[in-house]
Enzyme design. Structure first.
Site, short mmCIF file in Angstrom:
data_model
loop_
_atom_site.label_atom_id
_atom_site.label_comp_id
_atom_site.label_asym_id
_atom_site.label_seq_id
_atom_site.Cartn_x
_atom_site.Cartn_y
_atom_site.Cartn_z
NE ARG A 1 39.43 34.73 42.95
CZ ARG A 1 40.47 33.93 42.69
NH1 ARG A 1 40.43 33.12 41.62
NH2 ARG A 1 41.52 33.92 43.47
CB CYS B 1 46.30 35.08 38.78
SG CYS B 1 47.59 33.87 39.11
#
Length: 282
Positions: A178, A236
């Site tokens: 990611r 995050c």
């Protein structure tokens, strides 16, 4: 008045089992998303609803910290007093429980800890579980008082400042794929990649067999990416697993810590904020 004190920000399952049911101890299930309700709960635990009442309903971003009045109201409804000891756990292990711990810290409450290994470790140890489908019983309202601390949960302006600060490092807790932009984001509409200048430290790298690594190993891992900088701003997907990095950094001895509350849910939206792709430079 509680006579308990948590041994630190992380408690082992045997400590919680020994003290379970003691006056002044409040156990909170902070599971989120698909992990909610998939296992039988620890007896007497109460739901710390990060997906619902313990996020700001007026903010379009997921998992945004609620205001102090809402937070205080919800914690009182969970029976938390100012002198309670709170242990948060989640059904995934150490995933969202650290978010509950950090939110409590941000509201001025230091008598909180995370259950090391969460419910999977608790189950594996053969420790007691409540019956399936058990509803939370009536809870006597607590006396919790929110005392917000500035700087523990920060916005994108603080991230910009950290990126320009030679004494600070911005860390990204998401997976390497990611971070590098090799896969689509799980939240529709977000761009792929990472904040330019942020360094990747996947939150799972701080764990082994579902538990947090020892403090010396954590320090080594943070030192490898922080390059001597002692101020860490962690990010995050939506401000949840960033708190695992905050927990690991606390255990490793870092004290100048902040969580980017909007995280990639804010930065990664279509717009003019810059986005980088590719792995960390060697």
């Amino acid at each position: 008045m509680s006579l308990l004190s948590p041994p630190g920000p992380l408690v082992p399952a045997d400590w919680l089992a020994e003290h379970l049911g003691r006056p002044g101890l409040v156990v909170l299930d902070a599971s989120v998303g698909a992990y909610r309700g998939i296992r039988r709960p620890i007896p007497g635990s109460r739901t710390f609803d990060i997906d619902g009442a313990l996020s700001d309903p007026a903010d379009p971003l997921p998992h945004t910290m609620p205001g102090p009045e809402q937070f205080e109201r919800e914690l009182r409804a969970l029976g938390v007093d100012d002198d309670s000891v709170v242990v948060a756990y989640d059904n995934a292990g150490i995933y969202s429980s650290a978010r509950a711990w950090w939110m409590l810290r941000a509201m001025g409450f230091d008598r909180a800890a995370v259950l090391d290994g969460g419910l999977p470790v608790w189950e594996a140890a053969g420790l007691p579980l409540a019956g399936a489908g058990v509803e939370q019983g009536p809870v006597e309202p607590g006396t919790f008082t929110a005392r917000p601390r500035a700087g523990l949960l920060v916005d994108r302006r603080a991230v910009d400042a950290a990126l320009a600060d030679p004494a600070a490092t911005v860390l990204d807790a998401r997976s390497r794929d990611r971070y590098a932009g090799r896969v689509e984001e799980p939240r529709p509409g977000l761009r792929r990649g990472h904040i330019p200048g942020a360094v990747n430290l996947p939150y799972l790298d701080l764990q082994v067999d579902g538990r947090m690594r020892p403090a010396d190993e954590l320090r080594t891992r943070f030192a490898a990416v922080a390059d001597g900088r002692e101020r860490l701003v962690v990010s995050c997907g939506s401000g949840v697993t960033a708190c695992v990095l905050a927990l690991g950094a606390e255990l490793a001895g870092y004290r100048d810590l902040a969580v980017y509350d909007g995280s990639w849910s804010e930065w990664g939206r279509p717009g003019d904020l810059p986005v980088a792709q590719g792995p960390d430079p060697e």
